[in-house]
Design a protein around this motif. Structure first.
Motif, PDB file in Angstrom:
ATOM      1  N   ARG A  18       0.822  -1.193   0.000  1.00 47.38           N
ATOM      2  CA  ARG A  18       0.000   0.000   0.000  1.00 47.38           C
ATOM      3  C   ARG A  18       0.866   1.257   0.000  1.00 47.38           C
ATOM      4  NH1 ARG A  18      -2.514  -0.107   6.172  1.00 47.38           N
ATOM      5  NH2 ARG A  18      -0.515   0.012   7.288  1.00 47.38           N
ATOM      6  N   LEU A  19       0.310   2.310  -0.566  1.00 49.10           N
ATOM      7  CA  LEU A  19       0.918   3.629  -0.550  1.00 49.10           C
ATOM      8  C   LEU A  19      -0.107   4.601   0.027  1.00 49.10           C
ATOM      9  CD1 LEU A  19       2.469   3.638  -4.145  1.00 49.10           C
ATOM     10  CD2 LEU A  19       3.678   3.194  -2.004  1.00 49.10           C
ATOM     11  N   TRP A  20       0.338   5.785   0.424  1.00 53.55           N
ATOM     12  CA  TRP A  20      -0.564   6.778   0.991  1.00 53.55           C
ATOM     13  C   TRP A  20      -0.807   7.903  -0.011  1.00 53.55           C
ATOM     14  CZ3 TRP A  20       1.762   3.310   3.863  1.00 53.55           C
ATOM     15  CH2 TRP A  20       1.106   2.848   5.019  1.00 53.55           C
ATOM     16  N   ASN A  21      -2.071   8.309  -0.134  1.00 51.37           N
ATOM     17  CA  ASN A  21      -2.411   9.379  -1.070  1.00 51.37           C
ATOM     18  C   ASN A  21      -2.315  10.751  -0.397  1.00 51.37           C
ATOM     19  OD1 ASN A  21      -4.816   9.827   0.395  1.00 51.37           O
ATOM     20  ND2 ASN A  21      -6.032   8.532  -0.971  1.00 51.37           N
ATOM     21  N   SER A  22      -2.715  11.782  -1.137  1.00 55.98           N
ATOM     22  CA  SER A  22      -2.549  13.158  -0.662  1.00 55.98           C
ATOM     23  C   SER A  22      -3.433  13.491   0.529  1.00 55.98           C
ATOM     24  CB  SER A  22      -2.833  14.132  -1.800  1.00 55.98           C
ATOM     25  OG  SER A  22      -4.150  13.945  -2.295  1.00 55.98           O
ATOM     26  N   ALA A  23      -4.463  12.674   0.780  1.00 55.04           N
ATOM     27  CA  ALA A  23      -5.327  12.880   1.947  1.00 55.04           C
ATOM     28  C   ALA A  23      -4.885  12.042   3.135  1.00 55.04           C
ATOM     29  CB  ALA A  23      -6.777  12.553   1.587  1.00 55.04           C
ATOM     30  N   GLY A  24      -3.754  11.355   3.002  1.00 54.53           N
ATOM     31  CA  GLY A  24      -3.259  10.522   4.089  1.00 54.53           C
ATOM     32  C   GLY A  24      -3.927   9.172   4.190  1.00 54.53           C
TER      33      GLY A  24
ATOM     34  N   VAL B 239      -5.053   4.182  -8.324  1.00 54.04           N
ATOM     35  CA  VAL B 239      -5.987   5.279  -8.602  1.00 54.04           C
ATOM     36  C   VAL B 239      -7.315   4.916  -7.954  1.00 54.04           C
ATOM     37  CG1 VAL B 239      -7.140   6.642 -10.377  1.00 54.04           C
ATOM     38  CG2 VAL B 239      -4.835   5.759 -10.800  1.00 54.04           C
ATOM     39  N   ARG B 240      -7.837   5.774  -7.064  1.00 46.33           N
ATOM     40  CA  ARG B 240      -9.076   5.475  -6.363  1.00 46.33           C
ATOM     41  C   ARG B 240      -9.900   6.745  -6.151  1.00 46.33           C
ATOM     42  NH1 ARG B 240      -6.797   1.467  -7.305  1.00 46.33           N
ATOM     43  NH2 ARG B 240      -6.247  -0.282  -5.965  1.00 46.33           N
ATOM     44  N   TYR B 241     -11.212   6.592  -6.201  1.00 47.03           N
ATOM     45  CA  TYR B 241     -12.122   7.658  -5.772  1.00 47.03           C
ATOM     46  C   TYR B 241     -12.332   7.497  -4.276  1.00 47.03           C
ATOM     47  CZ  TYR B 241     -16.246  10.647  -5.478  1.00 47.03           C
ATOM     48  OH  TYR B 241     -17.139  11.638  -5.145  1.00 47.03           O
ATOM     49  N   SER B 242     -12.194   8.594  -3.538  1.00 49.29           N
ATOM     50  CA  SER B 242     -12.332   8.481  -2.090  1.00 49.29           C
ATOM     51  C   SER B 242     -12.981   9.729  -1.503  1.00 49.29           C
ATOM     52  CB  SER B 242     -10.968   8.257  -1.437  1.00 49.29           C
ATOM     53  OG  SER B 242     -10.132   9.390  -1.589  1.00 49.29           O
ATOM     54  N   CYS B 243     -13.583   9.556  -0.336  1.00 45.84           N
ATOM     55  CA  CYS B 243     -14.244  10.643   0.404  1.00 45.84           C
ATOM     56  C   CYS B 243     -13.723  10.648   1.835  1.00 45.84           C
ATOM     57  CB  CYS B 243     -15.754  10.463   0.390  1.00 45.84           C
ATOM     58  SG  CYS B 243     -16.524  10.647  -1.227  1.00 45.84           S
TER      59      CYS B 243
ATOM     60  N   ASP C 289     -12.291  16.799   0.372  1.00 41.93           N
ATOM     61  CA  ASP C 289     -13.198  16.657  -0.764  1.00 41.93           C
ATOM     62  C   ASP C 289     -13.235  15.223  -1.269  1.00 41.93           C
ATOM     63  OD1 ASP C 289     -13.780  19.351  -0.703  1.00 41.93           O
ATOM     64  OD2 ASP C 289     -12.204  19.879  -2.143  1.00 41.93           O
ATOM     65  N   CYS C 290     -14.380  14.840  -1.831  1.00 48.83           N
ATOM     66  CA  CYS C 290     -14.500  13.562  -2.532  1.00 48.83           C
ATOM     67  C   CYS C 290     -13.956  13.743  -3.947  1.00 48.83           C
ATOM     68  CB  CYS C 290     -15.960  13.117  -2.598  1.00 48.83           C
ATOM     69  SG  CYS C 290     -16.686  12.699  -1.006  1.00 48.83           S
ATOM     70  N   LEU C 291     -12.958  12.979  -4.292  1.00 52.28           N
ATOM     71  CA  LEU C 291     -12.380  13.069  -5.634  1.00 52.28           C
ATOM     72  C   LEU C 291     -11.496  11.856  -5.899  1.00 52.28           C
ATOM     73  CD1 LEU C 291      -9.282  14.093  -4.872  1.00 52.28           C
ATOM     74  CD2 LEU C 291     -10.357  16.314  -4.851  1.00 52.28           C
ATOM     75  N   VAL C 292     -11.040  11.750  -7.150  1.00 47.52           N
ATOM     76  CA  VAL C 292     -10.115  10.688  -7.525  1.00 47.52           C
ATOM     77  C   VAL C 292      -8.718  11.086  -7.073  1.00 47.52           C
ATOM     78  CG1 VAL C 292      -9.131   9.357  -9.415  1.00 47.52           C
ATOM     79  CG2 VAL C 292     -11.537  10.032  -9.494  1.00 47.52           C
ATOM     80  N   ARG C 293      -8.074  10.195  -6.336  1.00 47.45           N
ATOM     81  CA  ARG C 293      -6.717  10.453  -5.865  1.00 47.45           C
ATOM     82  C   ARG C 293      -5.776   9.380  -6.405  1.00 47.45           C
ATOM     83  NH1 ARG C 293      -9.988  12.515  -1.786  1.00 47.45           N
ATOM     84  NH2 ARG C 293      -9.321  14.591  -1.079  1.00 47.45           N
TER      85      ARG C 293
END
Length: 324
Positions: free
Chosen positions: A109-115, A139-143, A148-152
């Motif tokens: 796993r890696l961490w996205n810009s929202a942690g 690539v995932r859509y997350s809330c 914000d809810c968006l693709v990260r």
């Protein structure tokens, strides 16, 4: 001061489904070499499997045979020595041109810009020219809470023979190798074309808004091996066009160069994807609605027109490797 152009006003559209739009005569590039742009091999996806063909589209054959609608191979790429890496589910599969599996990697796993942690299915895979490293993206859509809810996105690097961290992860996606230690990536508005030296922080190169108005998205970029040309997907949905630029300065080393000069672009099509340069940098291939097209003499927009060389293929990647 940035000089912006309006692409629709600056160009005359040619009349084929994948026809190329030209720049004004004052910007017309030099005459191309007649027999260029046919070397190496193109790996691609067809019928849920990895395929390979010679650089001119001939001798196409399946590399894998186990891909299905529910378990397809996708995002193949090939090193200079002819080793192929592709995604399948949560795995990166490394194989020969004959489909012999050399090893598989289940990247962590890696961490996205929202942690948030991101794991599971691998979206993008790219093996370095020397075959020593593989970049991959989630690539995932997350809330997330309080965001914000968006693709990260997030991209990591591993050694190719087994999982071992081989670079600093990023919050971008769609890596393509510029050198054995530098990639291009994309991340949406404000970070459409990013340069990443694998052990440093990513650096912004440019966005569509840096040279044109009104602007749109750029993604899925690839720099030619000689560093002279850059191709991108411009737009989204049915407006997705292949656009390419002449690069001034070096994007292979040092700081990002100046904003490149737009040269040519195609009509829009929702299936346009995966622009990839021939080893000598004179021809450009991409996926369209009914297969893989190649524009020979890419430095000249109008002639010759793009021609379909592989029927029914998608996700091409052009390598220096010979067909074995």
């Amino acid at each position: 001061m940035k000089t912006r152009i309006t692409l629709s006003a600056a160009a005359a559209l040619l009349a084929t489904a994948t026809g190329v739009t030209t720049v004004p005569a004052s910007a017309a590039p030099a005459r191309p070499a007649a027999a260029a742009g046919t070397s190496g091999t193109i790996v691609f996806v067809k019928n849920y499997n990895v395929w390979i063909a010679a650089g001119n589209g001939s001798h196409a054959r399946a590399v894998t045979r186990g891909g299905t609608r529910t378990s397809p191979f996708h995002s193949p790429s090939e090193s200079d020595a002819g080793v192929i890496a592709a995604a399948r589910g949560s795995l990166i599969v490394r194989m020969t041109q004959r489909g012999k599996v050399l090893n598989t990697i289940n990247p962590p796993r890696l961490w996205n810009s929202a942690g948030e942690p991101m794991d599971g299915a691998v979206n993008d895979v790219a093996i370095s020219p020397d075959g020593r490293r593989i970049a991959w993206s989630f690539v995932r859509y997350s809330c997330p809470v309080a965001a914000d809810c968006l693709v990260r996105y997030t991209t990591g690097y591993t050694r190719s023979t087994r999982y071992a961290r081989a670079g600093r992860s990023t919050y971008y996606r769609a890596p393509s190798w510029v050198t054995n230690t530098r990639t291009l990536q994309t991340g949406g508005s404000g970070s459409q074309v990013m340069i990443h030296d694998i052990n440093s922080a990513p650096r912004h190169w440019f966005d569509d808004s840096d040279y044109t108005f009104p602007s749109t998205d750029l993604a899925d970029g690839e720099l030619s091996r000689n560093g002279r040309w850059l191709a991108e997907i411009r737009g989204y949905g049915t407006t997705s066009a292949i656009i390419w630029y002449r690069v001034s300065g070096s994007a292979r080393t040092g700081n990002p160069p100046s904003v490149p000069t737009y040269t040519c672009y195609t009509n829009g099509d929702a299936r346009h994807a995966s622009p990839t340069w021939s080893p000598d940098g004179t021809a450009l291939a991409w996926a369209s609605v009914d297969g893989i097209y190649v524009k020979r003499a890419a430095a000249a927009c109008s002639s010759p027109q793009p021609r379909r060389v592989i029927k029914g293929g998608s996700a091409p990647n052009w390598s220096r490797a010979a067909l074995r």
